[in-house]
Design a protein around this motif. Structure first.
Motif, mmCIF file in Angstrom:
data_model
loop_
_atom_site.group_PDB
_atom_site.id
_atom_site.type_symbol
_atom_site.label_atom_id
_atom_site.label_comp_id
_atom_site.label_asym_id
_atom_site.label_seq_id
_atom_site.Cartn_x
_atom_site.Cartn_y
_atom_site.Cartn_z
ATOM 1 N N ALA A 79 11.976 -4.579 -1.956
ATOM 2 C CA ALA A 79 12.767 -4.428 -0.742
ATOM 3 C C ALA A 79 14.254 -4.363 -1.068
ATOM 4 C CB ALA A 79 12.481 -5.581 0.217
ATOM 5 N N VAL A 80 14.707 -5.230 -1.936
ATOM 6 C CA VAL A 80 16.127 -5.289 -2.277
ATOM 7 C C VAL A 80 16.529 -4.109 -3.150
ATOM 8 C CG1 VAL A 80 17.874 -6.611 -3.546
ATOM 9 C CG2 VAL A 80 16.296 -7.782 -1.992
ATOM 10 N N ILE A 81 15.749 -3.825 -4.196
ATOM 11 C CA ILE A 81 16.101 -2.732 -5.106
ATOM 12 C C ILE A 81 16.114 -1.392 -4.376
ATOM 13 C CG2 ILE A 81 15.286 -1.418 -7.116
ATOM 14 C CD1 ILE A 81 14.378 -4.131 -8.302
ATOM 15 N N ALA A 82 15.109 -1.150 -3.528
ATOM 16 C CA ALA A 82 15.021 0.122 -2.823
ATOM 17 C C ALA A 82 16.181 0.304 -1.855
ATOM 18 C CB ALA A 82 13.699 0.217 -2.079
ATOM 19 N N THR A 83 16.419 -0.695 -1.006
ATOM 20 C CA THR A 83 17.454 -0.523 0.018
ATOM 21 C C THR A 83 18.854 -0.535 -0.586
ATOM 22 O OG1 THR A 83 17.366 -2.909 0.497
ATOM 23 C CG2 THR A 83 16.031 -1.451 1.877
ATOM 24 N N GLU A 84 19.048 -1.271 -1.665
ATOM 25 C CA GLU A 84 20.349 -1.271 -2.323
ATOM 26 C C GLU A 84 20.653 0.088 -2.939
ATOM 27 O OE1 GLU A 84 21.336 -3.404 -6.212
ATOM 28 O OE2 GLU A 84 22.259 -4.698 -4.704
ATOM 29 N N ALA A 85 19.639 0.694 -3.553
ATOM 30 C CA ALA A 85 19.841 1.980 -4.231
ATOM 31 C C ALA A 85 19.873 3.150 -3.263
ATOM 32 C CB ALA A 85 18.737 2.197 -5.267
ATOM 33 N N LEU A 86 19.049 3.099 -2.218
ATOM 34 C CA LEU A 86 18.809 4.275 -1.390
ATOM 35 C C LEU A 86 19.217 4.125 0.061
ATOM 36 C CD1 LEU A 86 15.241 5.101 -2.744
ATOM 37 C CD2 LEU A 86 17.415 6.070 -3.516
ATOM 38 N N GLY A 87 19.519 2.904 0.511
ATOM 39 C CA GLY A 87 19.760 2.683 1.923
ATOM 40 C C GLY A 87 18.450 2.569 2.675
ATOM 41 N N ALA A 88 18.545 2.458 3.985
ATOM 42 C CA ALA A 88 17.340 2.316 4.811
ATOM 43 C C ALA A 88 17.502 3.148 6.073
ATOM 44 C CB ALA A 88 17.100 0.850 5.160
ATOM 45 N N PRO A 89 16.410 3.792 6.504
ATOM 46 C CA PRO A 89 15.111 3.796 5.821
ATOM 47 C C PRO A 89 15.089 4.766 4.654
ATOM 48 C CG PRO A 89 15.005 5.142 7.795
ATOM 49 C CD PRO A 89 16.372 4.522 7.780
ATOM 50 N N VAL A 90 14.264 4.459 3.635
ATOM 51 C CA VAL A 90 13.991 5.463 2.614
ATOM 52 C C VAL A 90 13.088 6.515 3.256
ATOM 53 C CG1 VAL A 90 14.255 3.835 0.720
ATOM 54 C CG2 VAL A 90 11.988 4.218 1.677
ATOM 55 N N THR A 91 13.188 7.747 2.779
ATOM 56 C CA THR A 91 12.373 8.812 3.364
ATOM 57 C C THR A 91 10.896 8.579 3.087
ATOM 58 O OG1 THR A 91 14.228 10.326 2.985
ATOM 59 C CG2 THR A 91 12.096 11.309 3.550
ATOM 60 N N VAL A 92 10.577 8.287 1.830
ATOM 61 C CA VAL A 92 9.193 8.016 1.447
ATOM 62 C C VAL A 92 9.140 6.805 0.541
ATOM 63 C CG1 VAL A 92 7.253 8.833 0.020
ATOM 64 C CG2 VAL A 92 8.254 10.356 1.744
ATOM 65 N N GLN A 93 8.263 5.868 0.874
ATOM 66 C CA GLN A 93 7.873 4.762 -0.009
ATOM 67 C C GLN A 93 6.520 5.131 -0.573
ATOM 68 O OE1 GLN A 93 8.191 0.658 -0.739
ATOM 69 N NE2 GLN A 93 7.239 2.067 -2.155
ATOM 70 N N GLY A 94 6.405 5.160 -1.897
ATOM 71 C CA GLY A 94 5.168 5.630 -2.503
ATOM 72 C C GLY A 94 4.606 4.689 -3.538
ATOM 73 N N GLY A 95 3.324 4.885 -3.822
ATOM 74 C CA GLY A 95 2.634 4.118 -4.844
ATOM 75 C C GLY A 95 1.143 4.338 -4.740
ATOM 76 N N GLY A 96 0.396 3.627 -5.547
ATOM 77 C CA GLY A 96 -1.056 3.712 -5.505
ATOM 78 C C GLY A 96 -1.610 3.078 -4.242
ATOM 79 N N SER A 97 -2.831 3.451 -3.873
ATOM 80 C CA SER A 97 -3.445 2.921 -2.652
ATOM 81 C C SER A 97 -3.695 1.425 -2.736
ATOM 82 C CB SER A 97 -4.755 3.657 -2.355
ATOM 83 O OG SER A 97 -5.675 3.517 -3.428
ATOM 84 N N ASP A 98 -3.715 0.870 -3.944
ATOM 85 C CA ASP A 98 -3.879 -0.578 -4.080
ATOM 86 C C ASP A 98 -2.610 -1.343 -3.708
ATOM 87 O OD1 ASP A 98 -2.548 0.453 -6.304
ATOM 88 O OD2 ASP A 98 -3.485 -0.922 -7.724
ATOM 89 N N LEU A 99 -1.525 -0.617 -3.399
ATOM 90 C CA LEU A 99 -0.282 -1.271 -2.976
ATOM 91 C C LEU A 99 -0.090 -1.273 -1.466
ATOM 92 C CD1 LEU A 99 2.273 0.036 -5.643
ATOM 93 C CD2 LEU A 99 0.957 -2.087 -5.657
ATOM 94 N N VAL A 100 -0.993 -0.593 -0.739
ATOM 95 C CA VAL A 100 -0.842 -0.547 0.716
ATOM 96 C C VAL A 100 -0.737 -1.962 1.284
ATOM 97 C CG1 VAL A 100 -1.938 0.122 2.889
ATOM 98 C CG2 VAL A 100 -2.081 1.649 0.910
ATOM 99 N N PHE A 101 -1.666 -2.816 0.857
ATOM 100 C CA PHE A 101 -1.599 -4.219 1.228
ATOM 101 C C PHE A 101 -1.946 -5.060 0.004
ATOM 102 C CE2 PHE A 101 -2.550 -8.308 2.929
ATOM 103 C CZ PHE A 101 -1.649 -8.417 3.980
ATOM 104 N N PRO A 102 -1.170 -6.080 -0.283
ATOM 105 C CA PRO A 102 -0.078 -6.613 0.549
ATOM 106 C C PRO A 102 1.306 -6.040 0.243
ATOM 107 C CG PRO A 102 -0.551 -8.143 -1.215
ATOM 108 C CD PRO A 102 -1.552 -7.027 -1.359
ATOM 109 N N HIS A 103 1.459 -5.320 -0.886
ATOM 110 C CA HIS A 103 2.813 -5.072 -1.368
ATOM 111 C C HIS A 103 3.663 -4.238 -0.418
ATOM 112 C CE1 HIS A 103 6.137 -4.923 -4.018
ATOM 113 N NE2 HIS A 103 5.991 -3.655 -4.345
ATOM 114 N N HIS A 104 3.179 -3.077 -0.004
ATOM 115 C CA HIS A 104 4.019 -2.239 0.848
ATOM 116 C C HIS A 104 4.152 -2.807 2.260
ATOM 117 C CE1 HIS A 104 3.636 1.546 -1.897
ATOM 118 N NE2 HIS A 104 4.346 0.565 -2.415
ATOM 119 N N GLU A 105 3.096 -3.401 2.744
ATOM 120 C CA GLU A 105 3.165 -4.049 4.056
ATOM 121 C C GLU A 105 4.253 -5.119 4.076
ATOM 122 O OE1 GLU A 105 2.339 -4.169 7.685
ATOM 123 O OE2 GLU A 105 0.316 -3.834 6.886
#
Length: 418
Positions: free
Chosen positions: A238-264
Motif C-alpha cells: 500500500a505504501v510503496i505503490a501509492t508513494e511511487a504512483l499516487g492513488a488510485p493506481v490504474t491497475v493493481q496486478g498479481g497472481g490469483s493467489d493474491l486476490v485475498f488476502p493481499h490485494h483485498e
C-alpha cells in the motif's frame, strides 16, 4: 534500487488499441485508463528462491499489458516491490545457514537476470521493503492515530503487535469483500492458508491484518514511529505503490493467489492513507501447475527460469510457451510446451524473415493481420488468439514480413531468430 536493462521495442506503424481488461473487483471488462497515462503496480517477489514459471507467467502478462498500452499511445509508469524481509525468507535463510540479507540480495539479483533475459520492461520504481521501512512505519503509526490501527498484547516481543481493524477501515472506497467478492467463510479459510492469523487471540475481527510486528529475539527489526519491529505484509505494498504512483493506481496486478488476502487488505490500508480508491482495476493471472499441482515453493515442485536458461533453453521460447495460454487461465507446464514454442518460433522465423524497419504505408494484407493482432490483445490480452492469427499469416504468407517480425517483438516481446 536499480531494476534491470530495458529491452528494445520497435515502433509499429499506426496506433494500437487500448485494451479492455478483466477487473476482478467488478467481474467485468473495463478500460481503466483515463486520458493518455497509466500506472501499474505488480506485486513483486519474496526473494527466498529464484524466479519460477508461475512468477514468469505473471510478469510476462503484465509486460504484454505495458506493450499494448504503449502501442496505443498510453504513457505508462510502473512500480514493483521486493519483500526482502518476511517470515518465509527468514526461515529459508536459517535452513541454508545464510544471513537473510545475503539470501535476499542473491535471489533479487537472479530475478533481475531472469527478467532481463525474458525481455520484461523494467518498472520505473523497483523498491525493497527494507529501503522503505521508515515510511511504512510512519503509515502504520498514522493509521493507529486515526483509530484504524490497534495494539494486541504480545508476551514474547519487545512491545505489542499493531493490527488494522477491517471494521474501522471501511470507507467510501473500501469494505471487506470489495476486491475479492468472497464470503466471510472463504476469506477466513484463505487467510489461514496465505499468511494471515485468523486464530490470533485479542484481535477485534478474525481478518484484521498485522500492520506492525513487534520485535522478537533473533528477528530483524527497526526502531520507528510504529515501535521497535518490522512491517506487516499488506501495508508494505500500500505504501510503496501509492508513494511511487499516487492513488488510485490504474491497475493493481498479481497472481490469483493474491486476490485475498493481499490485494483485498492492501486496498484497505491504501484507501485510508490517501484517501482514494487503491486501484481503478485489479487484474489477476492464473496459476501455473506441474503434473496437476500448483507450482509453488512450499510444495517444492518449481521449474525455475534460471535452470531452464542454464540448460540452454532460449528465453524467447519460455516466453512464447507461456503466452500460449490466456493470462487468466490456470495452466499446466510440461516439456511439450517448449516443443510447441520451438516449432512456432522456427515457422515464424522463416515466414517473417525480412528484418527491414516497417514502412509507414502498409500493404493491405499485413495491415489486416496487424490490426487483427492488435484487436486480439485489446480483448483482455488474448495472446492465444494473437498467436493463432500470426500462425495463419505465417502459413499463407504476407506482403511485408518485416512488419510482423517487428510486431512479434513489440507486442509479444518475442525476439525471433534471424
Amino acid at each position: 534500487m536499480p531494476s534491470w536493462t530495458s529491452p528494445h521495442i520497435p515502433v509499429l506503424p499506426g496506433v494500437g488499441l487500448r485494451p479492455r481488461l478483466h477487473d476482478t473487483a467488478r467481474d467485468a471488462l473495463v478500460d481503466p485508463v483515463e486520458g493518455d497515462t497509466a500506472t501499474l503496480y505488480v506485486c513483486g517477489i519474496t526473494p527466498y528462491d529464484a524466479t519460477h514459471l508461475g512468477h514468469a507467467a505473471t510478469y510476462l502478462a503484465f509486460d504484454v499489458l505495458r506493450r499494448v498500452w504503449q502501442d496505443a499511445g498510453v504513457d505508462v509508469t510502473a512500480a514493483q516491490n521486493v519483500t526482502d524481509v518476511d517470515d518465509p525468507l527468514l526461515e529459508r535463510a536459517e535452513q541454508r545457514g545464510l544471513d537473510w540479507r545475503e539470501l535476499a540480495e542473491s535471489q533479487t539479483r537472479l530475478y533481475r537476470e531472469d527478467m532481463t533475459a525474458l525481455g520484461v520492461i523494467p518498472p520505473e520504481h523497483f523498491v525493497r521493503v527494507t529501503d522503505a521501512v521508515q515510511r511504512i512505519a510512519d503509515a502504520a503509526a498514522e493509521l493507529e492515530r486515526a483509530g484504524i490501527g490497534y495494539r494486541v498484547a504480545t508476551d514474547d516481543a519487545d512491545g505489542d503487535d499493531l493490527y488494522l481493524s477491517v471494521d474501522a477501515a471501511r470507507n467510501a472506497y473500501w469494505h471487506l469483500g470489495a476486491t475479492s467478492r468472497l464470503d466471510l467463510g472463504e476469506m477466513i479459510r484463505l487467510s489461514a492458508e496465505r499468511g494471515g492469523d485468523p486464530q490470533r487471540e485479542g484481535k477485534r475481527h478474525v481478518l484484521d491484518p498485522l500492520l506492525w510486528r513487534a520485535a522478537r529475539e533473533g528477528e530483524p527489526s527497526w526502531t520507528t514511529a510504529a515501535g521497535h519491529g518490522r512491517p506487516g505484509w499488506h501495508v508494505e505494498c500500500a505504501v510503496i505503490a501509492t508513494e511511487a504512483l499516487g492513488a488510485p493506481v490504474t491497475v493493481q496486478g498479481g497472481g490469483s493467489d493474491l486476490v485475498f488476502p493481499h490485494h483485498e487488505l492492501s486496498a484497505a490500508h491504501a484507501s485510508n492513507l490517501t484517501p482514494a480508491p487503491f486501484a481503478a482495476a485489479y487484474l489477476h493471472t492464473g496459476m501455473v501447475g506441474l503434473d496437476g499441482e500448483k507450482m509453488s515453493k512450499s510444495l517444492g515442485n518449481l521449474v525455475l527460469v534460471s535452470e531452464l536458461r542454464a540448460a540452454g533453453v532460449a528465453p524467447a521460447l519460455i516466453r512464447l510457451a507461456l503466452l500460449e495460454r490466456h493470462y487468466r487461465a490456470d495452466q499446466d507446464w510440461s516439456d511439450a510446451r517448449l516443443d510447441s514454442a520451438r516449432d512456432r518460433s522456427a515457422r515464424w522465423s522463416v515466414a517473417f524473415r525480412t528484418a527491414e524497419r516497417a514502412s509507414p504505408t502498409l500493404p493491405a494484407a499485413v495491415e489486416t493481420t496487424l490490426r487483427s493482432v492488435r484487436e486480439a490483445l485489446a480483448d483482455d490480452l488474448d495472446t492465444p488468439r494473437a498467436l493463432a492469427i500470426l500462425d495463419e499469416a505465417a502459413e499463407r504468407g504476407t506482403d511485408d514480413t518485416g512488419v510482423l517480425r517487428h510486431a512479434v517483438l513489440a507486442l509479444l516481446g518475442v525476439a525471433l531468430p534471424s
